[in-house]
Design a protein around this motif. Structure first.
Motif, short mmCIF file in Angstrom:
data_model
loop_
_atom_site.label_atom_id
_atom_site.label_comp_id
_atom_site.label_asym_id
_atom_site.label_seq_id
_atom_site.Cartn_x
_atom_site.Cartn_y
_atom_site.Cartn_z
N GLY A 29 69.33 -56.00 14.99
CA GLY A 29 70.28 -56.05 13.87
C GLY A 29 71.60 -56.74 14.19
O GLY A 29 72.55 -56.64 13.44
N ARG A 30 71.65 -57.45 15.29
CA ARG A 30 72.88 -58.12 15.68
C ARG A 30 73.29 -59.16 14.65
O ARG A 30 72.48 -59.94 14.17
CB ARG A 30 72.70 -58.78 17.04
CG ARG A 30 73.99 -59.35 17.58
CD ARG A 30 73.84 -59.73 19.02
NE ARG A 30 75.16 -60.04 19.54
CZ ARG A 30 75.38 -60.47 20.75
NH1 ARG A 30 74.37 -60.62 21.59
NH2 ARG A 30 76.60 -60.74 21.15
N TYR A 31 74.54 -59.20 14.30
CA TYR A 31 75.16 -60.14 13.38
C TYR A 31 74.73 -59.96 11.93
O TYR A 31 75.26 -60.62 11.05
CB TYR A 31 74.91 -61.60 13.79
CG TYR A 31 75.46 -61.96 15.14
CD1 TYR A 31 76.82 -61.81 15.41
CD2 TYR A 31 74.64 -62.43 16.14
CE1 TYR A 31 77.34 -62.15 16.65
CE2 TYR A 31 75.15 -62.76 17.39
CZ TYR A 31 76.49 -62.62 17.63
OH TYR A 31 76.99 -62.94 18.85
N GLY A 32 73.78 -59.10 11.64
CA GLY A 32 73.38 -58.87 10.26
C GLY A 32 72.79 -60.09 9.57
O GLY A 32 72.92 -60.23 8.36
N LEU A 33 72.16 -60.96 10.33
CA LEU A 33 71.55 -62.16 9.75
C LEU A 33 70.29 -61.75 8.99
O LEU A 33 69.34 -61.21 9.55
CB LEU A 33 71.20 -63.17 10.85
CG LEU A 33 70.55 -64.47 10.40
CD1 LEU A 33 71.44 -65.20 9.39
CD2 LEU A 33 70.28 -65.36 11.60
N ARG A 34 70.31 -62.00 7.69
CA ARG A 34 69.19 -61.59 6.82
C ARG A 34 68.01 -62.52 6.99
O ARG A 34 68.16 -63.72 7.24
CB ARG A 34 69.65 -61.62 5.38
CG ARG A 34 70.75 -60.63 5.08
CD ARG A 34 71.33 -60.81 3.72
NE ARG A 34 70.28 -61.03 2.72
CZ ARG A 34 70.43 -60.83 1.43
NH1 ARG A 34 71.57 -60.41 0.97
NH2 ARG A 34 69.45 -61.06 0.59
N TYR A 35 66.81 -61.93 6.83
CA TYR A 35 65.58 -62.72 6.83
C TYR A 35 64.59 -62.07 5.90
O TYR A 35 64.75 -60.91 5.50
CB TYR A 35 65.01 -62.90 8.24
CG TYR A 35 64.62 -61.62 8.93
CD1 TYR A 35 63.30 -61.20 8.93
CD2 TYR A 35 65.55 -60.85 9.61
CE1 TYR A 35 62.93 -60.02 9.58
CE2 TYR A 35 65.20 -59.69 10.25
CZ TYR A 35 63.88 -59.28 10.23
OH TYR A 35 63.51 -58.12 10.87
N VAL A 36 63.56 -62.79 5.54
CA VAL A 36 62.52 -62.33 4.63
C VAL A 36 61.22 -62.22 5.41
O VAL A 36 60.83 -63.17 6.08
CB VAL A 36 62.35 -63.33 3.45
CG1 VAL A 36 61.25 -62.88 2.51
CG2 VAL A 36 63.66 -63.54 2.73
N LYS A 37 60.57 -61.06 5.33
CA LYS A 37 59.27 -60.90 5.97
C LYS A 37 58.17 -61.24 4.98
O LYS A 37 58.12 -60.69 3.88
CB LYS A 37 59.08 -59.45 6.44
CG LYS A 37 59.81 -59.10 7.70
CD LYS A 37 59.28 -59.82 8.91
CE LYS A 37 57.96 -59.21 9.37
NZ LYS A 37 57.46 -59.78 10.59
N ILE A 38 57.33 -62.16 5.35
CA ILE A 38 56.17 -62.53 4.55
C ILE A 38 54.97 -62.40 5.48
O ILE A 38 54.75 -63.25 6.35
CB ILE A 38 56.29 -63.95 3.98
CG1 ILE A 38 57.54 -64.07 3.12
CG2 ILE A 38 55.03 -64.32 3.21
CD1 ILE A 38 57.84 -65.46 2.62
#
Length: 67
Positions: A29-38
């Protein structure tokens, strides 16, 4: 307008880090960089990558832009 998605390798190149670094950031969870799991894939919105860079932008004297 929807932002286009890029895979982890493309996102890593965009940010100038390794894909393994992005994997570690996602895991802890470092930096709170969002991503999408597909499925098993992690995809990144280009707009989220740009927002991440904006949040990490230094304005002066080592202060972050949002502080």
């Amino acid at each position: 307008m929807k932002s286009s998605l890029v895979n982890r390798e493309q996102a890593a190149r965009y940010l100038g880090v390794s894909s393994q670094t992005l994997s570690l950031w996602a895991c802890n969870g470092r930096y709170g960089l969002r991503y999408v799991k597909i499925g098993r894939r992690a995809m990144y919105r280009v707009s989220d990558l740009e927002d991440f860079l904006d949040r990490r932008t230094i304005t002066h004297c080592g202060e972050l832009k949002d502080e």
